[in-house]
Design a protein around this motif. Structure first.
Motif, PDB file in Angstrom:
ATOM      1  N   GLU A  28      42.153  23.854  46.651  1.00  0.00           N
ATOM      2  CA  GLU A  28      41.724  25.177  47.073  1.00  0.00           C
ATOM      3  C   GLU A  28      40.221  25.352  46.939  1.00  0.00           C
ATOM      4  OE1 GLU A  28      42.564  28.111  43.375  1.00  0.00           O
ATOM      5  OE2 GLU A  28      44.356  27.468  44.477  1.00  0.00           O
ATOM      6  N   ARG A  29      39.730  26.267  47.743  1.00  0.00           N
ATOM      7  CA  ARG A  29      38.309  26.623  47.732  1.00  0.00           C
ATOM      8  C   ARG A  29      38.200  28.113  48.005  1.00  0.00           C
ATOM      9  NH1 ARG A  29      33.299  25.222  51.887  1.00  0.00           N
ATOM     10  NH2 ARG A  29      31.859  26.590  50.776  1.00  0.00           N
ATOM     11  N   THR A  30      37.299  28.767  47.289  1.00  0.00           N
ATOM     12  CA  THR A  30      36.974  30.159  47.549  1.00  0.00           C
ATOM     13  C   THR A  30      35.547  30.218  48.071  1.00  0.00           C
ATOM     14  OG1 THR A  30      38.491  30.944  45.851  1.00  0.00           O
ATOM     15  CG2 THR A  30      36.743  32.459  46.523  1.00  0.00           C
ATOM     16  N   GLU A  32      32.569  33.052  49.515  1.00  0.00           N
ATOM     17  CA  GLU A  32      32.168  34.442  49.687  1.00  0.00           C
ATOM     18  C   GLU A  32      31.201  34.504  50.862  1.00  0.00           C
ATOM     19  OE1 GLU A  32      30.289  38.027  47.059  1.00  0.00           O
ATOM     20  OE2 GLU A  32      31.584  36.558  46.092  1.00  0.00           O
ATOM     21  N   ASP A  60      43.884  33.620  51.561  1.00  0.00           N
ATOM     22  CA  ASP A  60      43.864  34.906  50.881  1.00  0.00           C
ATOM     23  C   ASP A  60      42.543  35.584  51.248  1.00  0.00           C
ATOM     24  OD1 ASP A  60      44.828  36.889  48.973  1.00  0.00           O
ATOM     25  OD2 ASP A  60      43.210  36.177  47.675  1.00  0.00           O
ATOM     26  N   LYS A  65      35.618  37.761  50.575  1.00  0.00           N
ATOM     27  CA  LYS A  65      35.929  36.552  49.815  1.00  0.00           C
ATOM     28  C   LYS A  65      37.223  35.942  50.364  1.00  0.00           C
ATOM     29  CE  LYS A  65      35.126  36.621  45.442  1.00  0.00           C
ATOM     30  NZ  LYS A  65      35.218  36.832  43.981  1.00  0.00           N
ATOM     31  N   THR A  67      39.966  32.675  50.080  1.00  0.00           N
ATOM     32  CA  THR A  67      40.460  31.523  49.343  1.00  0.00           C
ATOM     33  C   THR A  67      41.390  30.744  50.259  1.00  0.00           C
ATOM     34  OG1 THR A  67      40.287  32.659  47.219  1.00  0.00           O
ATOM     35  CG2 THR A  67      41.729  30.726  47.302  1.00  0.00           C
TER      36      THR A  67
END
Length: 96
Positions: A28-30, A32, A60, A65, A67
């Motif tokens: 996973e990566r978030t 912004e 998400d 932001k 994800t």
């Protein structure tokens, strides 16, 4: 069906991806983004890519932001498909 990657392959794959981390049987990566419209632009472009390769991330959305979570559910874990799509997601994010 795609072949599951070993822990060593996963570690090597993550070493080539900035901002991605393993979370169980997913990566996973978030990210912004500058604002909500830009975040949705990224989601729309990722959706086009995902459809074209028939491999779909969990996404998400929280205001600006995003994800992204990747796993090859049909294989029960991580495969080449996940790391390839992660690279393409990075490209989309870098382009905005």
């Amino acid at each position: 069906m795609a072949d599951l990657w070993t822990d060593e392959q996963i570690a090597a794959g993550l070493g080539k991806l900035a901002g991605w981390a393993r979370s169980g049987e997913s990566i996973e990566r978030t990210a912004e983004l500058a604002n909500f419209p830009t975040a949705i632009q990224v989601v729309n472009r990722v959706a086009e890519i995902a459809e074209s390769v028939n491999h779909h991330p969990d996404i998400d959305i929280r205001w600006r932001k995003l994800t992204f979570r990747l796993s090859t559910h049909s294989a029960g874990g991580l495969t080449e498909k996940d790391f390839s799509l992660a690279e393409q997601i990075d490209g989309v994010i870098d382009a905005v």
